[in-house]
Scaffold this motif. Sequence first.
Motif, PDB file in Angstrom:
ATOM      1  N   ALA A  81       0.817  -1.210   0.000  1.00  8.99           N
ATOM      2  CA  ALA A  81       0.000   0.000   0.000  1.00  8.99           C
ATOM      3  C   ALA A  81       0.854   1.265   0.000  1.00  8.99           C
ATOM      4  O   ALA A  81       0.474   2.281  -0.593  1.00  8.99           O
ATOM      5  CB  ALA A  81      -0.932  -0.014   1.207  1.00  8.99           C
ATOM      6  N   GLN A  82       2.002   1.212   0.651  1.00 10.82           N
ATOM      7  CA  GLN A  82       2.902   2.363   0.652  1.00 10.82           C
ATOM      8  C   GLN A  82       3.492   2.617  -0.726  1.00 10.82           C
ATOM      9  O   GLN A  82       3.715   3.765  -1.125  1.00 10.82           O
ATOM     10  CB  GLN A  82       4.043   2.137   1.654  1.00 10.82           C
ATOM     11  N   LYS A  83       3.724   1.550  -1.461  1.00 12.65           N
ATOM     12  CA  LYS A  83       4.396   1.676  -2.749  1.00 12.65           C
ATOM     13  C   LYS A  83       3.443   1.975  -3.907  1.00 12.65           C
ATOM     14  O   LYS A  83       3.903   2.377  -4.981  1.00 12.65           O
ATOM     15  CB  LYS A  83       5.193   0.395  -3.051  1.00 12.65           C
ATOM     16  N   HIS A  84       2.161   1.750  -3.704  1.00 10.79           N
ATOM     17  CA  HIS A  84       1.235   1.937  -4.822  1.00 10.79           C
ATOM     18  C   HIS A  84      -0.088   2.490  -4.305  1.00 10.79           C
ATOM     19  O   HIS A  84      -0.829   1.800  -3.616  1.00 10.79           O
ATOM     20  CB  HIS A  84       0.999   0.621  -5.560  1.00 10.79           C
ATOM     21  N   ARG A  85      -0.370   3.714  -4.663  1.00  9.86           N
ATOM     22  CA  ARG A  85      -1.615   4.361  -4.244  1.00  9.86           C
ATOM     23  C   ARG A  85      -2.435   4.701  -5.484  1.00  9.86           C
ATOM     24  O   ARG A  85      -1.956   5.402  -6.373  1.00  9.86           O
ATOM     25  CB  ARG A  85      -1.321   5.626  -3.430  1.00  9.86           C
ATOM     26  N   SER A  86      -3.634   4.192  -5.534  1.00 10.37           N
ATOM     27  CA  SER A  86      -4.520   4.445  -6.658  1.00 10.37           C
ATOM     28  C   SER A  86      -5.948   4.216  -6.209  1.00 10.37           C
ATOM     29  O   SER A  86      -6.225   3.314  -5.412  1.00 10.37           O
ATOM     30  CB  SER A  86      -4.189   3.522  -7.834  1.00 10.37           C
ATOM     31  N   ASP A  87      -6.860   5.020  -6.731  1.00  8.05           N
ATOM     32  CA  ASP A  87      -8.271   4.846  -6.393  1.00  8.05           C
ATOM     33  C   ASP A  87      -8.826   3.527  -6.917  1.00  8.05           C
ATOM     34  O   ASP A  87      -9.850   3.047  -6.410  1.00  8.05           O
ATOM     35  CB  ASP A  87      -9.095   6.002  -6.976  1.00  8.05           C
ATOM     36  N   SER A  88      -8.172   2.952  -7.906  1.00  3.90           N
ATOM     37  CA  SER A  88      -8.676   1.704  -8.494  1.00  3.90           C
ATOM     38  C   SER A  88      -8.014   0.459  -7.909  1.00  3.90           C
ATOM     39  O   SER A  88      -8.308  -0.649  -8.346  1.00  3.90           O
ATOM     40  CB  SER A  88      -8.498   1.718 -10.014  1.00  3.90           C
ATOM     41  N   VAL A  89      -7.123   0.611  -6.933  1.00  3.98           N
ATOM     42  CA  VAL A  89      -6.433  -0.516  -6.308  1.00  3.98           C
ATOM     43  C   VAL A  89      -6.654  -0.474  -4.807  1.00  3.98           C
ATOM     44  O   VAL A  89      -6.429   0.559  -4.163  1.00  3.98           O
ATOM     45  CB  VAL A  89      -4.922  -0.493  -6.610  1.00  3.98           C
ATOM     46  N   SER A  90      -7.105  -1.583  -4.236  1.00  3.32           N
ATOM     47  CA  SER A  90      -7.266  -1.675  -2.785  1.00  3.32           C
ATOM     48  C   SER A  90      -6.529  -2.899  -2.271  1.00  3.32           C
ATOM     49  O   SER A  90      -6.329  -3.881  -3.005  1.00  3.32           O
ATOM     50  CB  SER A  90      -8.748  -1.750  -2.404  1.00  3.32           C
ATOM     51  N   PHE A  91      -6.126  -2.839  -1.016  1.00  6.95           N
ATOM     52  CA  PHE A  91      -5.371  -3.923  -0.386  1.00  6.95           C
ATOM     53  C   PHE A  91      -6.151  -4.407   0.832  1.00  6.95           C
ATOM     54  O   PHE A  91      -6.577  -3.602   1.656  1.00  6.95           O
ATOM     55  CB  PHE A  91      -3.981  -3.437   0.028  1.00  6.95           C
ATOM     56  N   GLN A  92      -6.319  -5.713   0.933  1.00  3.98           N
ATOM     57  CA  GLN A  92      -7.168  -6.283   1.973  1.00  3.98           C
ATOM     58  C   GLN A  92      -6.594  -7.603   2.469  1.00  3.98           C
ATOM     59  O   GLN A  92      -6.380  -8.526   1.672  1.00  3.98           O
ATOM     60  CB  GLN A  92      -8.578  -6.506   1.416  1.00  3.98           C
ATOM     61  N   PRO A  93      -6.357  -7.736   3.767  1.00  3.56           N
ATOM     62  CA  PRO A  93      -5.921  -9.035   4.288  1.00  3.56           C
ATOM     63  C   PRO A  93      -6.997 -10.098   4.045  1.00  3.56           C
ATOM     64  O   PRO A  93      -8.184  -9.862   4.286  1.00  3.56           O
ATOM     65  CB  PRO A  93      -5.731  -8.781   5.784  1.00  3.56           C
ATOM     66  N   ALA A  94      -6.573 -11.245   3.533  1.00  2.00           N
ATOM     67  CA  ALA A  94      -7.524 -12.333   3.271  1.00  2.00           C
ATOM     68  C   ALA A  94      -6.769 -13.621   3.047  1.00  2.00           C
ATOM     69  O   ALA A  94      -5.657 -13.618   2.516  1.00  2.00           O
ATOM     70  CB  ALA A  94      -8.400 -12.019   2.054  1.00  2.00           C
TER      71      ALA A  94
END
Length: 264
Positions: A81-94
Amino acid sequence: MTETGTPFTHSTPELYDRYMGPLLFEPYAQVVAERAALLQPDRILETAAGTGIVTRALHKAAPQAQIVATDVSPAMLAVAAQKHRSDSVSFQPADAQNLPFDDESFDFVVCQFGAMFYPDKVRAHQEARRVLRTNGHYLLVSFDRLDRNPVPHAAGTAVAALFPDDPPAYMERGPFSYADPALIERDLLAAGFTRIQLETVGLTTRVSAPIAAKGLVLGSPFRAEIERRDSSAVDRALDAVTAALAPWDENDAPMSAHVVTATK
C-alpha cells in the motif's frame, strides 16, 4: 507470494520487495500483466499479493480495472500500500482458502508464486473459481522444478552445506514444492475447473550475486530456517550464497515456471 502462517518479521517485507522482487518475481509479473492486458478484465482479484509486485504490473497493464490485492500478511500488504496508491487498487488481508467475497464478483483472479504455500490447494482453487464470473479466468503461476531454477538451487545447496547434519529443505518444501504439472492440473480439476491450459515458461533474470544473496537469505522465510539452526549463522549463509552465485554475477540466469490459465 507469502507463506500461509509464516509471519514476515523485522525488515523482511522491505528486503523481499527490494531484492527478491527484481530477481524472481518481476519477470513473471510482466507475463501476468501481458495476459491481463489481452483479456481487459473489469475486476481483478489477486491472492498472495505480498508487497504488490504483481499488483503494480497489473495496474499498469490494465488501468481500467478495479484491483483487489489480498494476502494473509498485513505487514506485506502495508508495504504494498505504501508503494502503490490508486483509487482503483485496494489492499485487503484475506486467506485465499476462505475468501471474503461474493460469488461471481471478479472476472480475473491471479495468484503468482503463492499456491505452493497453501495448506489446502484445492480449497484455494475452489475459492478462486467461486468468486469468478462465468467465463472468467484464473491465472496461476508456480515455479518449475528447483533444478530448472539454478539461482535458488545454488543458494539452497550452499546453505545446506553449512548444516550437513540438518540441512534446510525450505526450497524443496516451500517455493518449489508445487512444480508437477500433472498435480497442478489434478488439483484444478478437483476444484471444478475443466478448461485448463498449462505452459512452462522459461525466462532469464539479471543477477548481482551480493544483492541476490541478500534477497534469498534475508528477504524470505529461508532466514528463519537458518536462524532456527544457528542464530549466529546468517552472515555465514550470506557469504556462502554470495560465493555460490558468483558464476552468474552481473549476467543473466535462466528461470522456469508454469503459467496456468483455468477458465470457469
